[in-house]
Structures are given as structure tokens and as C-alpha cells.
Design a protein around this motif. Structure first.
Motif, PDB file in Angstrom:
ATOM      1  N   ASN A 139      30.417  30.944  43.292  1.00 46.87           N
ATOM      2  CA  ASN A 139      31.212  31.444  44.428  1.00 46.87           C
ATOM      3  C   ASN A 139      32.637  31.790  44.010  1.00 46.87           C
ATOM      4  O   ASN A 139      33.159  32.858  44.355  1.00 46.87           O
ATOM      5  CB  ASN A 139      31.241  30.402  45.548  1.00 46.87           C
ATOM      6  CG  ASN A 139      29.893  30.255  46.240  1.00 46.87           C
ATOM      7  OD1 ASN A 139      29.056  31.145  46.176  1.00 46.87           O
ATOM      8  ND2 ASN A 139      29.684  29.124  46.884  1.00 46.87           N
ATOM      9  N   VAL A 140      33.291  30.878  43.283  1.00 47.37           N
ATOM     10  CA  VAL A 140      34.681  31.111  42.883  1.00 47.37           C
ATOM     11  C   VAL A 140      34.784  32.324  41.958  1.00 47.37           C
ATOM     12  O   VAL A 140      35.715  33.121  42.048  1.00 47.37           O
ATOM     13  CB  VAL A 140      35.277  29.862  42.201  1.00 47.37           C
ATOM     14  CG1 VAL A 140      36.662  30.164  41.632  1.00 47.37           C
ATOM     15  CG2 VAL A 140      35.364  28.707  43.188  1.00 47.37           C
ATOM     16  N   LEU A 141      33.802  32.469  41.057  1.00 48.41           N
ATOM     17  CA  LEU A 141      33.828  33.585  40.110  1.00 48.41           C
ATOM     18  C   LEU A 141      33.206  34.851  40.695  1.00 48.41           C
ATOM     19  O   LEU A 141      33.145  35.880  40.023  1.00 48.41           O
ATOM     20  CB  LEU A 141      33.085  33.198  38.826  1.00 48.41           C
ATOM     21  CG  LEU A 141      33.659  32.009  38.038  1.00 48.41           C
ATOM     22  CD1 LEU A 141      32.815  31.735  36.808  1.00 48.41           C
ATOM     23  CD2 LEU A 141      35.109  32.275  37.647  1.00 48.41           C
ATOM     24  N   ASN A 142      32.707  34.736  41.948  1.00 53.67           N
ATOM     25  CA  ASN A 142      32.034  35.862  42.603  1.00 53.67           C
ATOM     26  C   ASN A 142      30.843  36.355  41.778  1.00 53.67           C
ATOM     27  O   ASN A 142      30.626  37.551  41.607  1.00 53.67           O
ATOM     28  CB  ASN A 142      33.020  37.011  42.865  1.00 53.67           C
ATOM     29  CG  ASN A 142      32.480  38.015  43.867  1.00 53.67           C
ATOM     30  OD1 ASN A 142      31.639  37.670  44.698  1.00 53.67           O
ATOM     31  ND2 ASN A 142      32.926  39.257  43.765  1.00 53.67           N
ATOM     32  N   ARG A 143      30.076  35.392  41.269  1.00 57.46           N
ATOM     33  CA  ARG A 143      28.870  35.684  40.495  1.00 57.46           C
ATOM     34  C   ARG A 143      27.712  34.892  41.100  1.00 57.46           C
ATOM     35  O   ARG A 143      27.423  33.766  40.672  1.00 57.46           O
ATOM     36  CB  ARG A 143      29.044  35.297  39.012  1.00 57.46           C
ATOM     37  CG  ARG A 143      30.214  35.980  38.294  1.00 57.46           C
ATOM     38  CD  ARG A 143      29.978  37.460  38.119  1.00 57.46           C
ATOM     39  NE  ARG A 143      31.090  38.110  37.433  1.00 57.46           N
ATOM     40  CZ  ARG A 143      31.109  38.420  36.145  1.00 57.46           C
ATOM     41  NH1 ARG A 143      30.063  38.126  35.387  1.00 57.46           N
ATOM     42  NH2 ARG A 143      32.158  39.015  35.624  1.00 57.46           N
ATOM     43  N   PRO A 144      27.063  35.418  42.135  1.00 60.44           N
ATOM     44  CA  PRO A 144      25.991  34.672  42.818  1.00 60.44           C
ATOM     45  C   PRO A 144      24.833  34.340  41.882  1.00 60.44           C
ATOM     46  O   PRO A 144      24.504  35.106  40.967  1.00 60.44           O
ATOM     47  CB  PRO A 144      25.547  35.621  43.942  1.00 60.44           C
ATOM     48  CG  PRO A 144      26.013  36.981  43.506  1.00 60.44           C
ATOM     49  CD  PRO A 144      27.257  36.756  42.713  1.00 60.44           C
ATOM     50  N   SER A 192      29.514  26.320  43.303  1.00 62.28           N
ATOM     51  CA  SER A 192      30.970  26.478  43.278  1.00 62.28           C
ATOM     52  C   SER A 192      31.399  27.435  42.176  1.00 62.28           C
ATOM     53  O   SER A 192      32.273  28.283  42.380  1.00 62.28           O
ATOM     54  CB  SER A 192      31.646  25.119  43.086  1.00 62.28           C
ATOM     55  OG  SER A 192      31.482  24.320  44.230  1.00 62.28           O
ATOM     56  N   ILE A 209      39.711  35.735  36.550  1.00 64.45           N
ATOM     57  CA  ILE A 209      40.401  35.089  37.668  1.00 64.45           C
ATOM     58  C   ILE A 209      41.719  34.468  37.208  1.00 64.45           C
ATOM     59  O   ILE A 209      42.605  34.194  38.024  1.00 64.45           O
ATOM     60  CB  ILE A 209      39.528  34.018  38.364  1.00 64.45           C
ATOM     61  CG1 ILE A 209      39.240  32.839  37.414  1.00 64.45           C
ATOM     62  CG2 ILE A 209      38.251  34.623  38.879  1.00 64.45           C
ATOM     63  CD1 ILE A 209      38.600  31.651  38.135  1.00 64.45           C
ATOM     64  N   ALA A 223      34.375  35.906  33.026  1.00 67.39           N
ATOM     65  CA  ALA A 223      34.621  35.808  34.461  1.00 67.39           C
ATOM     66  C   ALA A 223      35.803  34.877  34.750  1.00 67.39           C
ATOM     67  O   ALA A 223      36.605  35.144  35.654  1.00 67.39           O
ATOM     68  CB  ALA A 223      33.368  35.291  35.172  1.00 67.39           C
ATOM     69  N   SER A 240      24.127  36.461  37.291  1.00 67.26           N
ATOM     70  CA  SER A 240      25.152  36.983  36.390  1.00 67.26           C
ATOM     71  C   SER A 240      25.125  36.264  35.052  1.00 67.26           C
ATOM     72  O   SER A 240      25.370  36.848  34.006  1.00 67.26           O
ATOM     73  CB  SER A 240      26.538  36.847  37.024  1.00 67.26           C
ATOM     74  OG  SER A 240      26.623  37.592  38.201  1.00 67.26           O
TER      75      SER A 240
END
Length: 201
Positions: free
Chosen positions: A129-134, A126, A199, A195, A73
Motif C-alpha cells: 500500500n505505501v509503495l503503491n504496489r498491490p 502495508s 518514495i 520503489a 509488482s
């Protein structure tokens, strides 16, 4: 160069602190010492500002650096950087060898590459994962070079966004200082901020 709002800075610091905490836990499992890693502040700098700050913080001597590229991303590279003397001390603690042992140099590259891999994957993992951007990662590489050569050659000294997160290593009574530096390719830093805004909304 983008400027962080206080809310963005707090969110980034929290994301990186989560990653550093994960990395500290993994490193502590590797050895018999309790390791603490802390990120007291997060700054966005131009490459030239980064050079000046690292020289001030770490001196002008060659630095030990583990580099790890990432893509997905958002794309760029991350480095774990410390003075070579601190690097040798850290390797000695992790391997159980004496600092003056000639075998230490042979162990340095593989040991620090593994440490850098754990720390950088912990931090960037981290964030992703937290931002849902692998994110996908390249193979880590180790080098010893001066501050001027740490930056990607494709960026000018005045352009680009560099995220500096000074990592404080604490291993019982031994103190080793290092820096986590994250470079973002053109446009990727804006994607990161978007991103974060999502959130926070």
C-alpha cells in the motif's frame, strides 16, 4: 546479494513496523489480551546466512511455520516462524485451552494459519500500500520442519535475497518469540528497493 543503505534499512523497518502494528491491532481484537508485536531490526541475508542465524536464534529443533506466497509488482513468499513450544503457548492463549490439552494439536494448524495470515497480510499489505504496489496472496499453509527445509528449494544456499525481520510477540506477561521471513524471487528485491527509492526521492 544487495546490501541495504541506512536510509533503505530505515524505510523498510518503518514499512514493516506499520504492518506489524496493524497485525497487532487485528490480533488484539480476536482475543481479550493486549498484544504487542515489534520489529527491532531488518536484515538482508543469503539463504545460508539465514539458516545459520535461525539456528542460533531459535535452535535446531523443528520449527512451526506458516507460509504465504505473494505476487504482483514483486513476488516471493513470507513465513511466520517460531519454536514449536512457543507456537503451542501462543495457540493456548488464543484458544483458551491448556497447553497440555490433547485437543490443542487439532486447533494448532487452523489457529496458527490464521495468525500467520493476519501477520503476513498486515506486513506485506502495508509494504504494497505505501509503495503503491498491490499484491496478490496465496492460501496460507502450516508445517513443522527443521530450519534447512524452510527455504525455497529453487534457491541455492549462496544466492538470493532473504529479508529477515525478527518479530517479538508480547502478550501481557507471556513472551513468545517468532520471526517474520520474507523471500523475494530473482529481480523482485531490486524492484522493491527501486520503489523505496521513489518514495524517498
Amino acid at each position: 546479494m544487495p546490501k541495504l543503505t541506512e536510509e533503505q534499512s530505515d524505510a523498510l523497518r518503518e514499512l514493516i513496523n506499520i504492518g506489524i502494528g496493524n497485525a497487532a491491532g487485528m490480533l488484539s481484537e480476536m482475543i481479550e489480551f493486549h498484544i504487542q508485536l515489534q520489529i527491532p531490526e531488518v536484515e538482508v541475508l543469503s539463504p545460508l546466512e539465514l539458516q545459520n542465524q535461525l539456528k542460533h536464534r531459535l535452535g535446531s529443533e523443528p520449527l512451526s511455520s506458516v507460509k504465504l506466497g505473494f505476487s504482483g509488482s514483486f513476488a516471493g513468499g513470507a513465513q511466520l516462524v517460531f519454536p514449536t513450544e512457543s507456537a503451542a503457548t501462543l495457540v493456548a492463549v488464543l484458544t483458551g485451552e491448556d497447553v497440555g490439552n490433547p485437543d490443542l494439536d487439532a486447533l494448532k494448524v487452523s489457529t496458527l494459519s490464521e495468525v500467520g495470515n493476519i501477520v503476513i497480510n498486515g506486513v506485506m499489505g502495508s509494504i504494497g500500500n505505501v509503495l503503491n504496489r498491490p499484491l496478490d496472496y496465496a492460501v496460507p499453509s502450516y508445517s513443522e520442519e527443521e530450519v534447512e527445509h524452510l527455504l525455497p528449494s529453487s534457491k541455492s544456499e549462496e544466492e538470493g535475497a532473504v529479508l529477515l525481520a525478527p518479530a517479538r510477540f508480547s502478550i501481557e506477561e507471556l513472551h513468545v518469540q517468532g520471526d517474520v521471513i520474507i523471500f523475494f524471487d530473482v529481480g523482485s528485491f531490486e524492484v522493491l528497493l527501486e520503489a523505496i527509492a521513489a518514495i524517498l526521492a
